[in-house]
Scaffold this active site. Structure first.
Site, mmCIF file in Angstrom:
data_model
loop_
_atom_site.group_PDB
_atom_site.id
_atom_site.type_symbol
_atom_site.label_atom_id
_atom_site.label_comp_id
_atom_site.label_asym_id
_atom_site.label_seq_id
_atom_site.Cartn_x
_atom_site.Cartn_y
_atom_site.Cartn_z
ATOM 1 N N HIS A 1 -4.524 -4.004 -12.631
ATOM 2 C CA HIS A 1 -5.009 -4.827 -12.010
ATOM 3 C C HIS A 1 -5.550 -5.967 -13.124
ATOM 4 C CE1 HIS A 1 -6.376 -7.212 -8.641
ATOM 5 N NE2 HIS A 1 -7.027 -8.088 -9.033
ATOM 6 N N LEU B 1 0.982 -1.652 0.232
ATOM 7 C CA LEU B 1 -0.445 -0.420 0.143
ATOM 8 C C LEU B 1 0.484 1.109 -0.438
ATOM 9 C CD1 LEU B 1 -2.558 -0.928 2.712
ATOM 10 C CD2 LEU B 1 -3.057 -0.858 0.292
ATOM 11 N N ASN C 1 -2.991 1.965 -10.808
ATOM 12 C CA ASN C 1 -2.952 1.443 -10.122
ATOM 13 C C ASN C 1 -3.607 -0.089 -11.430
ATOM 14 O OD1 ASN C 1 -1.794 -1.088 -9.565
ATOM 15 N ND2 ASN C 1 -3.688 -1.517 -8.670
HETATM 16 C C1 GRF Z 1 0.385 -6.706 -13.640
HETATM 17 O O1 GRF Z 1 0.113 -8.522 -14.115
HETATM 18 C C2 GRF Z 1 -0.397 -6.308 -12.902
HETATM 19 O O2 GRF Z 1 -1.467 -5.946 -13.205
HETATM 20 C C3 GRF Z 1 -0.215 -5.837 -11.586
HETATM 21 O O3 GRF Z 1 1.236 -6.540 -11.440
HETATM 22 C C4 GRF Z 1 1.624 -6.763 -12.420
HETATM 23 C C5 GRF Z 1 2.790 -6.404 -13.529
HETATM 24 O O4 GRF Z 1 3.242 -7.185 -13.970
HETATM 25 N N1 GRF Z 1 -0.537 -5.160 -11.214
HETATM 26 P P1 GRF Z 1 4.650 -6.285 -15.066
HETATM 27 O O5 GRF Z 1 5.549 -6.818 -14.546
HETATM 28 O O6 GRF Z 1 4.211 -5.212 -15.604
HETATM 29 O O7 GRF Z 1 4.560 -7.766 -16.189
#
Ligand code: GRF
Length: 191
Positions: A107, A90, A105
């Site tokens: 997700h 966080l 962010n």
């Molecule tokens: C991604 O799947 C994103 O959605 C999540 O963490 C992962 C990071 O992947 N928050 P990368 O390092 O950007 O390839």
């Protein structure tokens, strides 16, 4: 031109970070990534950032004065927008207060489903497969002091096949993420 900082995590491949850097350079995104902050020096994402000409600042999550140092870096680089990409903890409230509606962010699921503490990486895709969902995708949202709870900015959807494994699904969702994040940044910047 708005200036972005990407905050990566200790386990990330850095694919979203690299995508945002490239999107700023090839015109898909009307903002430029000028700063990458990583909690660890020896991650693949740090090497990728260097290959792309950026020199990441290494700031371990538990370092002394973490919040002040993070704010100091963001201010000295005149950052307008903070993009989390694989950042697994966080953010301090004072950082969110300093950047109201300017911390995003990404997700790897269609929030509000499959979010919250512990829902990251392959755990998310495993949960989607186990639940028998026929659709999943990616979400970009504003960051709050709770995991995955801020207002949704945009989503990109993709189908889940009955033959999908968490691994096969993760590849399809990652392609969604890479289309979505630059688009969501443009939306936030009103571009
Ligand atoms: C991604 O799947 C994103 O959605 C999540 O963490 C992962 C990071 O992947 N928050 P990368 O390092 O950007 O390839």
């Amino acid at each position: 031109m708005s200036v972005i900082a990407v905050l990566i995590g200790s386990q990330g491949r850095g694919s979203n970070m690299a995508n945002l850097i490239r999107a700023g350079r090839d015109g898909r995104m009307l903002a430029e990534v000028r700063l990458v902050i990583s909690p660890k020096a020896d991650t693949p994402a740090v090497a990728v950032a260097r290959e792309l000409g950026l020199d990441p600042i290494i700031l371990p999550y538990k370092s002394e004065n973490y919040t002040d140092r993070l704010l100091g870096c963001l201010r000295s680089h005149q950052i307008n927008l903070v993009c989390l990409a694989g950042y697994l903890t966080l953010l301090p409230g004072s950082v969110l207060e300093a950047f109201p509606h300017r911390v995003l962010n990404i997700h790897p699921a269609l929030l509000p489903k499959f979010g919250g503490k512990g829902m990251y990486g392959m755990h998310v895709h495993q949960a989607v497969v186990t639940a028998g969902e026929t659709e999943t995708g990616a979400t970009v949202h504003y960051v709050t002091e709770h995991y995955d709870e801020g207002a949704i900015i945009d989503q990109e959807r993709c189908p889940v096949a009955s033959t999908d494994t968490p691994e096969s699904l993760s590849e399809r969702v990652l392609a969604c993420e890479h289309r979505l994040y630059p688009r969501a940044v443009n939306q936030v910047l009103g571009a």
